[in-house]
Design a protein around this motif. Sequence first.
Motif, short mmCIF file in Angstrom:
data_model
loop_
_atom_site.label_atom_id
_atom_site.label_comp_id
_atom_site.label_asym_id
_atom_site.label_seq_id
_atom_site.Cartn_x
_atom_site.Cartn_y
_atom_site.Cartn_z
N GLU A 1 0.83 -1.21 0.00
CA GLU A 1 0.00 0.00 0.00
C GLU A 1 0.86 1.26 0.00
O GLU A 1 0.52 2.26 -0.65
N ALA A 2 2.00 1.22 0.69
CA ALA A 2 2.92 2.37 0.68
C ALA A 2 3.43 2.63 -0.73
O ALA A 2 3.55 3.78 -1.15
N LEU A 3 3.70 1.56 -1.47
CA LEU A 3 4.14 1.72 -2.86
C LEU A 3 3.07 2.42 -3.69
O LEU A 3 3.37 3.36 -4.43
N PHE A 4 1.83 2.01 -3.54
CA PHE A 4 0.75 2.65 -4.31
C PHE A 4 0.57 4.11 -3.89
O PHE A 4 0.34 4.98 -4.73
N GLY A 5 0.70 4.39 -2.60
CA GLY A 5 0.62 5.77 -2.14
C GLY A 5 1.77 6.61 -2.68
O GLY A 5 1.58 7.74 -3.12
N TYR A 6 2.96 6.05 -2.67
CA TYR A 6 4.14 6.74 -3.19
C TYR A 6 3.97 7.07 -4.68
O TYR A 6 4.19 8.20 -5.10
N LEU A 7 3.59 6.07 -5.46
CA LEU A 7 3.42 6.30 -6.90
C LEU A 7 2.34 7.34 -7.17
O LEU A 7 2.51 8.23 -8.01
N TYR A 8 1.24 7.24 -6.45
CA TYR A 8 0.15 8.19 -6.63
C TYR A 8 0.57 9.61 -6.24
O TYR A 8 0.40 10.55 -7.02
N LEU A 9 1.12 9.76 -5.05
CA LEU A 9 1.49 11.10 -4.57
C LEU A 9 2.65 11.69 -5.36
O LEU A 9 2.80 12.91 -5.41
N ASN A 10 3.44 10.84 -5.99
CA ASN A 10 4.56 11.29 -6.80
C ASN A 10 4.14 11.55 -8.25
O ASN A 10 4.97 11.92 -9.07
N GLY A 11 2.87 11.33 -8.56
CA GLY A 11 2.37 11.59 -9.91
C GLY A 11 2.79 10.57 -10.93
O GLY A 11 2.69 10.81 -12.13
N GLN A 12 3.23 9.39 -10.50
CA GLN A 12 3.67 8.34 -11.41
C GLN A 12 2.49 7.42 -11.75
O GLN A 12 2.51 6.22 -11.51
N LEU A 13 1.48 8.02 -12.34
CA LEU A 13 0.23 7.30 -12.57
C LEU A 13 0.36 6.26 -13.68
O LEU A 13 -0.28 5.20 -13.60
N GLU A 14 1.18 6.53 -14.66
CA GLU A 14 1.37 5.54 -15.73
C GLU A 14 1.99 4.27 -15.15
O GLU A 14 1.57 3.16 -15.45
N ARG A 15 2.98 4.44 -14.28
CA ARG A 15 3.62 3.29 -13.64
C ARG A 15 2.63 2.59 -12.71
O ARG A 15 2.57 1.35 -12.67
N LEU A 16 1.84 3.34 -11.99
CA LEU A 16 0.84 2.78 -11.10
C LEU A 16 -0.14 1.89 -11.89
O LEU A 16 -0.42 0.76 -11.49
N MET A 17 -0.58 2.39 -13.03
CA MET A 17 -1.53 1.63 -13.85
C MET A 17 -0.86 0.41 -14.47
O MET A 17 -1.48 -0.65 -14.60
N GLU A 18 0.41 0.54 -14.83
CA GLU A 18 1.17 -0.59 -15.36
C GLU A 18 1.24 -1.72 -14.32
O GLU A 18 1.01 -2.89 -14.64
N LEU A 19 1.56 -1.36 -13.09
CA LEU A 19 1.61 -2.36 -12.02
C LEU A 19 0.23 -2.95 -11.75
O LEU A 19 0.10 -4.15 -11.52
N PHE A 20 -0.79 -2.11 -11.80
CA PHE A 20 -2.14 -2.61 -11.54
C PHE A 20 -2.56 -3.64 -12.60
O PHE A 20 -3.18 -4.65 -12.27
#
Length: 155
Positions: free
Chosen positions: A119-138
């Motif tokens: 969950e910390a990873l998802f929060g980090y990616l989201y708050l850091n604006g790395q949404l493309e990477r977040l969606m790739e992982l999802f």
Amino acid sequence: MEENKLMHTDEELMKKASETKSKNTYMYSPAQLAYAGDAVYEMLVRSHIIRKNDINVNRMHRQAVKFVKAKAQAYIVSQLEDELTDDEKTIVKRGRNAKVTSSPKNVELMDYRYATGFEALFGYLYLNGQLERLMELFEKIIDIIEEKDDKNENN
């Protein structure tokens, strides 16, 4: 086609919400990152389930549990390890090693710790604006859970 359009809308909404960065994401505690990540991940899971299934809310909830329970998140982290960058692995470790004052009943402590790291990873990616990477992982997470479901059905 419609699913891609909806996914794009999710990304746009998440981008707008994440654009108000107030401080460096490394300055957030692991608990704060996990708090944000839990909400982001839950939204993605629910959106995925609603798009994929035309089922009642009770069955949707049972589908969501396959993604969000601590044991599932710990399993996902183990399956994603080779996919994560060094920075992402560091965030997971920070979350995993965060001081835990309590854990939910019926959850192994290590599963809970890895779920917090996830969950910390998802929060980090989201708050850091790395949404493309977040969606790739999802997208990879969807594959992991579906593959696990297929194995369970065949056994």
